[in-house]
Enzyme design. Structure first.
Site, PDB file in Angstrom:
ATOM      1  N   GLU A 135       3.549   3.917 -23.167  1.00  0.00           N
ATOM      2  CA  GLU A 135       3.433   2.985 -22.055  1.00  0.00           C
ATOM      3  C   GLU A 135       2.653   3.621 -20.909  1.00  0.00           C
ATOM      4  O   GLU A 135       2.675   4.843 -20.726  1.00  0.00           O
ATOM      5  CB  GLU A 135       4.817   2.596 -21.519  1.00  0.00           C
ATOM      6  CG  GLU A 135       5.707   1.905 -22.528  1.00  0.00           C
ATOM      7  CD  GLU A 135       7.122   1.695 -22.005  1.00  0.00           C
ATOM      8  OE1 GLU A 135       7.801   0.787 -22.503  1.00  0.00           O
ATOM      9  OE2 GLU A 135       7.553   2.453 -21.112  1.00  0.00           O
ATOM     10  N   HIS A 283      12.250   8.437 -19.528  1.00  0.00           N
ATOM     11  CA  HIS A 283      11.753   7.850 -18.288  1.00  0.00           C
ATOM     12  C   HIS A 283      12.623   6.679 -17.879  1.00  0.00           C
ATOM     13  O   HIS A 283      13.430   6.177 -18.670  1.00  0.00           O
ATOM     14  CB  HIS A 283      10.302   7.376 -18.445  1.00  0.00           C
ATOM     15  CG  HIS A 283      10.129   6.351 -19.524  1.00  0.00           C
ATOM     16  ND1 HIS A 283       9.944   6.685 -20.852  1.00  0.00           N
ATOM     17  CD2 HIS A 283      10.127   4.987 -19.485  1.00  0.00           C
ATOM     18  CE1 HIS A 283       9.826   5.591 -21.578  1.00  0.00           C
ATOM     19  NE2 HIS A 283       9.936   4.533 -20.773  1.00  0.00           N
ATOM     20  N   LYS A 308      23.803  -1.423 -22.637  1.00  0.00           N
ATOM     21  CA  LYS A 308      23.332  -1.648 -24.007  1.00  0.00           C
ATOM     22  C   LYS A 308      23.596  -0.433 -24.894  1.00  0.00           C
ATOM     23  O   LYS A 308      24.030   0.623 -24.441  1.00  0.00           O
ATOM     24  CB  LYS A 308      21.836  -1.990 -23.990  1.00  0.00           C
ATOM     25  CG  LYS A 308      21.511  -3.297 -23.286  1.00  0.00           C
ATOM     26  CD  LYS A 308      20.021  -3.587 -23.331  1.00  0.00           C
ATOM     27  CE  LYS A 308      19.678  -4.896 -22.643  1.00  0.00           C
ATOM     28  NZ  LYS A 308      18.221  -5.190 -22.678  1.00  0.00           N
TER      29      LYS A 308
END
Length: 430
Positions: A135, A283, A308
């Site tokens: 990303e 990150h 989660k």
């Protein structure tokens, strides 16, 4: 053949998004959808631009999905890109997004391709595809996040001065790290040694009993609240103390207070600055509005600040444990030599084949032409007003929130008409 058309893109509503009209995502989504109603208390988190089936972009006029358009005309992607990636000619190899962040996202990392294939085969529910997910984030305004592991010297300093941090890991692990890590300059063998100590320390934090995390986090937060000045004095300013208290307000007594604040680099970006997050690097985004581009994947391995699923075993095993100062985590844009005019074009070019991003700026009355690229481009306008057009062909209005698809080989011209026009274009070339 030159191809340029406007897209309508959908917004994702996640709990961490900015509320109502404070969200760039909400404003951009509403810019091309007259039916889009912005709720004052609704969090608008992500604008998705591309061919992902969850939120597919559509031709603004015909409402045909970009996927279906590309499926009918493979030349829009370009033959080299179509054959290079598993996505083929009817999907883009990248997903382009705008994010508006009010609350911290989960501390996470993404697998590389080889690990993604294994995770997907063994657990398709939590790892829905077999692709990697590098990303890149480019700040639209003031942004803050976590990016990669801190230098071992900083982590060692926290172990020696923050008793609550040291108490969450086994004493022998903390002691071994303090006594064993090697300072700079480092040989390749030294780096290997340091990575081993860091992996043991990270595993110690991530496998600490919940009771220990909550107990020590409560002590830490209480001490910072009472001794904010002295706590900040140890580290030079109040930023760390403020950060810890803000994160605790969002996720009380969470493991992320330890694995994020004390192990990961805290990075701040101004508009136009960027970070690249390669596979297997931890990150998290904390606040701000950003442009994000990623390889087309949904694989996430989480560590903290999330309710989660956390895959601690795979997370501990997969990370690179590379350490670097925060400034080395930033990506510096370069000039782009396939553009001409009186505007400015910057290139953000990460070391992966799936995508790069151009930032184009033209003041009122200025023009800038970008030569036809060998692959597809998706453009989003973030500031100002102007036009985007094809020489000898159509010219379209360009305003904040307007998104465009540019076919392979199509040269486009940007013209500024009001204020400074700023546009970001994600593209792929082989």
């Amino acid at each position: 053949m030159s191809v340029l058309f406007q897209l309508q893109c959908g917004a994702q509503k996640y709990d961490w998004g900015k509320l109502g009209k404070s969200s760039s995502v909400a404003q951009f989504a509403a810019a091309t959808d007259p039916t889009f109603e912005i709720g004052d208390k609704t969090p608008y988190a992500e604008l998705w631009m591309g061919t992902h089936p969850s939120v597919p972009s559509k031709d603004l006029k015909t409402h045909v999905t970009l996927h279906d358009i590309l499926n009918k005309d493979s030349s829009l992607v370009g033959p080299a890109v179509a054959t290079k990636f598993d996505s083929g000619s009817d999907h883009l190899p990248f997903l382009f997004k705008v994010l508006s962040i009010q609350k911290v996202l989960s501390i996470q990392a993404h697998p590389d391709k080889s690990l993604a294939k294994i995770l997907h085969a063994n657990d398709p529910k939590n790892y829905p595809d077999d692709n990697h997910k590098p990303e890149m984030a480019i700040a639209l305004n003031n942004f803050e996040g976590f990016c990669g592991f801190r230098p071992v010297k900083e982590i060692k300093g926290f172990l020696e001065t923050v008793p609550e941090f040291r108490s969450v890991v086994p004493d022998e692990v903390a002691k071994a790290f303090i006594e064993g890590v090697i300072g700079e300059p480092l040989t390749e063998q030294d780096e290997t040694v340091n990575k081993s100590y860091l992996q043991n320390l990270f595993e110690g934090v991530m496998t600490a009993p919940d009771s220990a995390i909550k107990r020590e986090a409560e002590k830490l937060v209480g001490r910072v609240q009472k001794e904010k000045g002295s706590f900040a004095g140890v580290y030079g300013d109040e930023a760390l103390a403020d950060l810890l208290l803000r994160l605790n307000a969002q996720f009380p007594l969470d493991i992320g207070l330890f694995c994020g604040v004390f192990l990961l680099n805290y990075v701040t970006l101004k508009a136009g600055e960027a970070i690249f997050l390669k596979a297997k690097d931890p990150h998290a985004y904390i606040s701000g509005d950003i442009i994000e581009c990623m390889a087309a994947s949904d694989n996430v391995v989480r560590a903290g600040f999330t309710p989660k699923f956390k895959d601690v075993k795979n997370l501990v095993a997969m990370l690179t444990y590379e350490c670097a100062p925060v400034e080395e985590q930033k990506m510096k844009p370069a000039s782009f030599d396939r553009a001409n005019g009186d505007g400015v074009v910057y290139l953000y070019d990460p070391p992966i084949p799936e995508f790069a991003v151009l930032r184009t700026e033209v003041d009122k009355g200025q023009k800038e032409t970008i030569q036809g690229l060998e692959g597809p481009t998706v453009v989003v306008v973030t500031d100002g007003k102007g036009t985007i057009g094809v020489k000898g062909g159509k010219t379209l209005a360009a305003e904040p929130g307007f998104v465009f698809f540019v076919g392979a080989g199509t040269a486009v011209e940007y013209v500024g008409t009001e204020d400074k026009l700023v546009a970001y274009g994600a593209f792929c070339e082989v």
